[in-house]
Scaffold this active site. Structure first.
Site, PDB file in Angstrom:
ATOM      1  N   HIS A  29      26.323  11.863  -0.418  1.00 21.70           N
ATOM      2  CA  HIS A  29      25.702  13.193  -0.543  1.00 21.70           C
ATOM      3  C   HIS A  29      26.777  14.276  -0.484  1.00 21.70           C
ATOM      4  CE1 HIS A  29      22.229  10.940   1.392  1.00 21.70           C
ATOM      5  NE2 HIS A  29      21.653  11.449   0.316  1.00 21.70           N
TER       6      HIS A  29
ATOM      7  N   SER B 240      21.516   5.882   2.362  1.00 27.07           N
ATOM      8  CA  SER B 240      20.925   6.159   3.681  1.00 27.07           C
ATOM      9  C   SER B 240      20.284   4.897   4.242  1.00 27.07           C
ATOM     10  CB  SER B 240      19.880   7.267   3.575  1.00 27.07           C
ATOM     11  OG  SER B 240      20.470   8.421   3.009  1.00 27.07           O
TER      12      SER B 240
END
Ligand code: PAF
Length: 290
Positions: A38, A187
């Site tokens: 990210h 994630s």
């Protein structure tokens, strides 16, 4: 200093004020639980635009029944600090009630690009993604939005969404960020036990097998896919972890349809469940120059 905004009108006002000053707006949509992947999108956005907005919203409509919506990690304070440290000025953190009226009726049909692969495994997933991304674009109205190549099918659907709905947002595709052993950052890697984490490198190893086969001149897709499955199984056989290979395929990079032969550029894609964790990855393939 990052400003956290949860309200649509306030977000629109913050972006409008920046635009009035002639700033270009960059947008990084996320579901939080931020990692270096990210942050690489955020860095790309900071390098190319003047005001960067990142959203953190665990979008309920892209989770199928029985998936990990409730369990999805939500470390909001750590995420805000990470964004702030990278120079993000605005974090948009709406609630589901802010994003979806209880009587919502209209959703986006993501079309044929969503039919196979993750779309076939996860009913309604890409309709949820396409709808929330269209809504986020409509709220933020960015000049550029940044997406990771790791979610390759999602990236292609969003490019098409922008084209077909004339959304006027430039989509910037950013390379996958990997651990040293090749595992793509996600994630969901946080769900893996130590043993599952070791076994998970079966996924990039299958992709490496595809790239190696093509580099050696193997252009027949069934043979490349067999090499992918073999590499995957070699790693899995050495572990006690429950693993299932969902798909290992070579596809057209634009249509996402299966190929019979690698003639021009192609994409190798892999998805697997390692324990109960769903992992996906992909890489480009190109035949050796003649
Ligand atoms: O890739 C993601 O994190 C999500 O699918 C996205 C694009 C933020 C939409 O919820």
């Amino acid at each position: 200093m990052i400003e956290r905004i949860s309200n649509k009108a306030e977000l629109r006002a913050a972006v409008a004020a920046a635009r009035k000053e002639g700033k270009r707006v960059g947008f990084v949509p996320t579901m939080g639980a931020l990692h270096e992947g990210h942050l690489s999108l955020v860095r790309a956005a900071c390098a190319r635009t003047d005001l960067v907005v990142a959203s953190i919203f665990v979008n309920p409509t892209q989770f199928s029944p029985g998936e990990d919506f409730e369990a999805y990690p939500r470390p909001i304070e750590a995420d805000l600090s990470a964004l702030s440290a990278e120079g993000v000025e605005v974090a948009f953190t709406p609630t589901p009630a802010t994003m979806y009226a209880p009587d919502t009726q209209v959703t986006v049909d993501p079309g044929p690009l969503a039919a196979r692969w993750e779309g076939a495994l996860r009913a309604g997933h890409f309709a949820g993604v396409a709808t929330v991304v269209a809504k986020l674009f409509s709220i933020v109205r960015p000049d550029l939005a940044f997406f990771g190549e790791k979610d390759y099918q999602q990236l292609k659907i969003i490019e098409r969404l922008v084209l077909d709905l004339d959304l006027g947002v430039g989509i910037v595709a950013c390379p996958t960020v990997r651990e040293r052993d090749g595992l793509a950052l996600s994630s969901r890697n946080a769900y893996l036990s130590a043993q599952e984490r070791q076994t998970a490198i079966a996924v990039p190893e299958a992709l490496e097998a595809a790239a190696r086969a093509v580099a050696w001149g193997e252009l027949d897709v069934p043979a490349i896919e067999a090499a992918m499955r073999d590499a995957f199984q070699v790693r899995v056989a050495a572990s006690d972890v429950a693993v299932s290979l969902d798909y290992a395929a070579v596809i057209d990079p634009a249509t996402l349809e299966p190929l019979e032969r690698v003639a021009g550029t192609a994409r190798a894609i892999v998805a697997a469940h390692v324990g109960t964790t769903h992992l996906i990855d992909n890489c480009p393939l190109a035949p050796p120059a003649a």
